[in-house]
Design a protein around this motif. Structure first.
Motif, short mmCIF file in Angstrom:
data_model
loop_
_atom_site.label_atom_id
_atom_site.label_comp_id
_atom_site.label_asym_id
_atom_site.label_seq_id
_atom_site.Cartn_x
_atom_site.Cartn_y
_atom_site.Cartn_z
N LEU A 400 0.84 -2.36 -12.89
CA LEU A 400 1.10 -3.86 -12.43
C LEU A 400 0.20 -4.68 -13.30
O LEU A 400 0.78 -5.86 -13.64
N GLN A 401 -1.01 -4.53 -13.46
CA GLN A 401 -1.79 -5.61 -14.19
C GLN A 401 -1.36 -5.46 -15.71
O GLN A 401 -1.34 -6.19 -16.23
N ALA A 402 -0.90 -4.41 -16.19
CA ALA A 402 -0.32 -4.17 -17.42
C ALA A 402 0.96 -4.97 -17.57
O ALA A 402 1.15 -5.78 -18.42
N THR A 403 1.76 -4.93 -16.64
CA THR A 403 2.77 -5.61 -16.53
C THR A 403 2.80 -7.17 -16.74
O THR A 403 3.31 -7.80 -17.27
N TYR A 404 1.79 -7.75 -15.70
CA TYR A 404 1.40 -9.05 -15.58
C TYR A 404 0.85 -9.61 -17.06
O TYR A 404 1.22 -10.61 -17.69
N GLN A 405 -0.14 -8.87 -17.50
CA GLN A 405 -0.77 -9.26 -18.60
C GLN A 405 0.31 -9.43 -19.94
O GLN A 405 0.11 -9.82 -20.99
N HIS A 406 1.47 -8.39 -19.76
CA HIS A 406 2.47 -8.62 -20.95
C HIS A 406 3.30 -9.88 -20.59
O HIS A 406 4.48 -9.87 -21.42
N GLY A 407 2.96 -10.58 -19.60
CA GLY A 407 3.97 -11.88 -19.53
C GLY A 407 5.11 -11.85 -18.62
O GLY A 407 5.93 -12.58 -18.44
N VAL A 408 5.14 -10.47 -17.89
CA VAL A 408 6.36 -10.13 -16.83
C VAL A 408 5.88 -10.97 -15.71
O VAL A 408 5.19 -10.25 -14.68
N ASP A 409 6.45 -12.20 -15.38
CA ASP A 409 5.94 -12.95 -14.38
C ASP A 409 6.89 -13.58 -13.71
O ASP A 409 6.68 -14.47 -12.71
N LYS A 410 8.26 -13.46 -13.78
CA LYS A 410 9.33 -14.07 -13.33
C LYS A 410 9.83 -13.57 -11.96
O LYS A 410 10.35 -14.08 -11.03
N LEU A 411 9.72 -12.28 -11.98
CA LEU A 411 10.48 -11.44 -10.74
C LEU A 411 9.79 -10.15 -10.68
O LEU A 411 10.13 -9.20 -11.85
N TRP A 412 9.23 -9.99 -9.47
CA TRP A 412 8.85 -8.40 -9.27
C TRP A 412 9.50 -8.03 -7.96
O TRP A 412 9.54 -8.63 -6.84
N MET A 413 10.45 -6.87 -8.26
CA MET A 413 11.05 -6.32 -7.08
C MET A 413 10.59 -4.96 -6.57
O MET A 413 10.30 -3.99 -7.75
N LEU A 414 10.41 -4.52 -5.46
CA LEU A 414 9.94 -3.24 -5.16
C LEU A 414 10.96 -2.36 -4.44
O LEU A 414 11.48 -2.87 -3.45
N ASN A 415 11.37 -1.31 -4.64
CA ASN A 415 12.51 -0.37 -4.13
C ASN A 415 11.47 0.26 -2.97
O ASN A 415 10.53 0.97 -3.17
N VAL A 416 11.86 0.00 -1.81
CA VAL A 416 10.74 0.51 -0.57
C VAL A 416 11.68 1.45 0.33
O VAL A 416 11.25 1.63 1.42
N GLY A 417 13.00 2.03 -0.29
CA GLY A 417 13.60 2.83 0.76
C GLY A 417 13.70 2.32 2.03
O GLY A 417 14.56 1.28 2.01
N ASP A 418 13.28 2.77 2.75
CA ASP A 418 13.58 2.52 4.27
C ASP A 418 12.62 1.54 4.93
O ASP A 418 12.70 1.13 6.16
N ILE A 419 11.76 0.86 4.11
CA ILE A 419 10.25 0.11 4.48
C ILE A 419 9.42 0.96 5.31
O ILE A 419 8.36 1.05 4.42
N LYS A 420 9.76 1.50 6.25
CA LYS A 420 8.85 2.42 6.78
C LYS A 420 8.92 4.12 5.88
O LYS A 420 10.27 4.44 5.55
N PRO A 421 7.85 4.78 5.61
CA PRO A 421 6.47 4.51 5.76
C PRO A 421 5.91 3.84 4.68
O PRO A 421 4.81 4.59 4.18
N HIS A 422 6.29 3.02 4.00
CA HIS A 422 5.82 2.42 2.74
C HIS A 422 4.79 1.28 2.94
O HIS A 422 4.62 0.40 1.96
N GLU A 423 4.41 0.96 4.26
CA GLU A 423 3.73 -0.31 4.52
C GLU A 423 2.63 -0.61 3.55
O GLU A 423 2.43 -1.72 3.15
N PHE A 424 1.74 0.24 3.30
CA PHE A 424 0.33 -0.16 2.68
C PHE A 424 0.83 -0.38 1.19
O PHE A 424 0.12 -1.32 0.56
N ALA A 425 1.73 0.50 0.57
CA ALA A 425 2.27 0.24 -0.73
C ALA A 425 2.81 -1.13 -0.70
O ALA A 425 2.62 -2.11 -1.77
N ILE A 426 3.49 -1.62 0.11
CA ILE A 426 4.40 -2.89 0.22
C ILE A 426 3.36 -3.90 0.41
O ILE A 426 3.57 -4.91 -0.52
N ASP A 427 2.49 -3.81 1.01
CA ASP A 427 1.47 -4.93 1.34
C ASP A 427 0.57 -5.27 0.14
O ASP A 427 0.49 -6.35 -0.33
#
Length: 651
Positions: A400-427
């Motif tokens: 993600l830091q490489a993503t941002y450094q290349h100018g990708v800064d308008k929209l970041w969307m995360l596929n989180v499945g069921d939300i749980k049990p991805h809490e730490f990664a989502i945060d």
């Protein structure tokens, strides 16, 4: 405030009785009091006027007649104000995960605001959110069991979580046509015989209204254009021309479908997905050649923008839009497909957290900017990654830091499945989307400690963070659904080594769990203990299976001991999931651990768990059968073999 202190503050609107020590909350340009303070220079107007989702928190002496001192929360816009409110809540001890992960809230009889002047600044990424995806059987069944469906009651909790994480965007749940699953609870079928799917705008009229009230920017997934869900088409396609999702054979009907999507969302804050993929998220092959397909795509996008302009009665460029280069769509872009300058071009990872393409800021940088569609949950080839989080925040940061450094800064969307049990990664994802520059390779452990302190308290934070970070390193080697007895080398000791690492991690996690205060145990099980126990047990099962097969080939009776171990681990897996569903938080998350993760033969999940085949050696009889079995061996007696039907097994 009430949850922390047990006292409810009196809520007053502008013009009511003056309070000596108020908390003043308002939005610049909307609230007269906040705007006046900014115009006078008492609040920093530069941090509010014309800014995107910014807030200021400041203590002010004598802000108005009759007021001794005020704690002021001022936002540049609606969401900026909300973020400021939730920042106060967080500092009082309310975790953003208080509901979704049952993080305990510390009680205080008195709460004080120190003299302060805090300016948040604007988020570095404009649109930040997640996509609830592949949510059957877990989240769909959980929501139906707890709320009666994916309705406004359920989504209100999702919207609040997004705002507490300083996110602003949602792609809602959309999976349907569950023909490959045997339903775990009764599921209605529509007139086409398909299992009902999740349809945000139709399942509950409150869904869209609440999203707007909460200030959430609603979009749709990469293959659901013009604010319409796939399920809306499946449910009603008989009302649209010939019912084919085919631009060449059913163009006018599809255009009507698109127009209705923009009309239905008129007046709501939205981020419109444009473009088109084939039915059921497959490549579009209508026009024949790949070149003809992307020329057709240009025509589709042009027609969509005409609809947007016509319905909104303003130029299409004034309605935020995104075109996602998912899978084969990236090829169209590479071949020269022209995208309007104002549209966000959304790049993607490879479904497993490895970014596929980044723009060159020095060459033909797209004026509308770029987005990133990133996964911590996935259901597809070569194998799913749904049951548990397999992502490590160190790798997420690197990508993600490489993503941002290349100018990708308008929209970041995360596929989180069921939300749980991805809490730490989502945060982590949402914190990084707010300010990627705040993270580097040296402070990720520090971030993990802060996250754990927020959920379990300062005393437990260091050890819990070490466990979470170690889990991420170990789990990210291979997803649970792809792990088997051949994943690691048995002969070199590699398999035993990785299995023993997980078992040692489980022992440490269990030791900390026992020492926790009871109030933190539910959150700890959800965030730390269950993922570690689940993966440790899975590694133990497949290592035992590898040992069973090896010893069976060698003709050693110890093979039977390892066969027993496989059976024990397989049973324990179901017990761990059952405990998560029925006992953690008094059964609040029932069905969230229904995801099948043992028994895959291809990328489609089997209908139910399947225990791996084990091998046993029987030496007590010359008539013994030595072959693969399900755990039982039957011998001849008087020329006959007798077995119960439930023990039947055929090769």
């Amino acid at each position: 405030i009430y949850t922390v202190s047990g006292r409810s503050p009196r809520v007053c609107c502008q013009g009511e009785d003056v309070v000596r020590y108020p908390i003043l909350i308002g939005t610049y340009g909307v609230s007269e009091a906040i705007t006046r303070l900014a115009k006078k220079g008492i609040l920093p107007e530069r941090s509010l006027k014309g800014k995107w989702e910014s807030f200021v928190i400041k203590t002010i002496d004598h802000p108005a007649k009759g007021m001794e001192r005020a704690l002021v929360v001022a936002g540049s816009d609606m969401r900026g104000t909300i973020y400021g409110i939730y920042e106060i809540s967080r500092q009082m001890g309310v975790s953003p995960w208080y509901w979704w992960a049952d993080a305990p809230i510390a009680k205080h009889e008195e709460v004080f605001a120190k003299p302060c002047s805090v300016e948040s600044g604007e988020p570095k990424v404009k649109y930040r959110g997640f996509f609830i995806n592949d949510e059957f059987p877990c989240m769909t069944t959980w929501a139906r069991n707890k709320f009666g469906g994916m309705n406004g009651q359920m989504y209100a909790h999702v919207f609040e979580l997004l705002l507490r994480l300083k996110a602003n965007c949602l792609w809602p749940a959309m999976w349907g046509s569950f023909k490959e699953y045997k339903p775990l609870v009764p599921i209605l079928k529509d007139e086409n015989g398909l299992y009902e799917g999740n349809c945000f705008n139709e399942d509950d009229p409150e869904n869209a209204r609440l999203a707007d009230e909460y200030g959430i920017v609603m979009g749709t997934s990469h293959h659901e254009p013009m604010q319409r869900s796939q399920q809306e088409w499946i449910r009603h396609k008989k009302n649209y021309g010939n019912g084919e999702w085919n631009w060449l054979t059913n163009k006018n009907a599809i255009k009507r479908f698109f127009r209705e999507g923009i009309e239905n969302s008129k007046g709501y804050d939205k981020l419109v997905t444009i473009g088109m993929r084939g039915d059921e998220d497959r490549p579009m092959t209508d026009a024949g050649s790949r070149e003809a397909n992307f020329r057709l795509m240009e025509q589709i996008i042009s027609e969509q923008r005409k609809i947007i302009a016509d319905v909104t009665r303003k130029p299409a460029s004034e309605t935020p839009q995104v075109w996602t280069l998912y899978s084969e769509v990236l090829d169209y872009y590479d071949q020269g497909l022209k995208v309007p300058d104002d549209v966000i071009v959304m790049l993607c990872d490879d479904n497993f957290g490895h970014v596929r393409r980044l723009p060159d800021r020095k060459k033909n940088f797209h004026k509308g900017g770029y987005g990133m569609y990133y996964h911590v949950g996935y259901y597809g080839a070569p194998r799913a990654s749904k049951w548990l989080t397999m992502s490590h925040i160190a790798e997420m940061w690197e990508q993600l830091q490489a993503t941002y450094q290349h100018g990708v800064d308008k929209l970041w969307m995360l596929n989180v499945g069921d939300i749980k049990p991805h809490e730490f990664a989502i945060d982590f994802f949402m914190n990084m989307a707010w300010n990627p520059d705040a993270f580097d390779a040296s402070n990720l452990e520090q971030y993990a400690q802060g996250f754990c302190a927020q959920q379990f308290g300062d005393k437990e934070a260091k050890e819990a963070a070490r466990l979470l970070m170690s889990y991420g390193r170990y789990a990210s080697r291979v997803q649970a659904e792809l792990l088997d007895d051949k994943t690691y080398n048995l002969q070199t000791g590699e398999f035993k080594g990785v299995r023993d690492e997980f078992l040692a991690l489980e022992a440490r996690a269990l030791r900390q769990y026992i020492s926790l205060c009871p109030a933190a145990r539910d959150a700890y099980q959800e965030l730390v203990l269950f993922p570690i126990q689940g993966m440790a047990n899975l590694y133990d099962m497949y290592y035992s299976l590898a040992m069973n097969k090896q010893l069976y080939r060698e003709g050693r009776i110890e093979a039977n001991t390892w066969a027993d171990r496989v059976e024990e681990c397989y049973k324990r897996d179901s017990l761990l999931c059952d405990n998560y569903n029925h006992h953690i938080a008094n059964g609040k998350w029932n069905h969230m651990m229904d995801q099948v993760h043992i028994g895959y033969q291809n990328w489609h999940a089997p209908q139910h768990q399947v225990m791996p085949m084990v091998y046993r050696i029987q030496q007590s009889s010359p008539f013994a059968v030595t072959q693969p079995s399900t755990g039982y061996v039957f011998e001849q007696d008087g020329g006959m073999v007798v077995m119960e039907a439930e023990h039947l097994f055929s090769l």
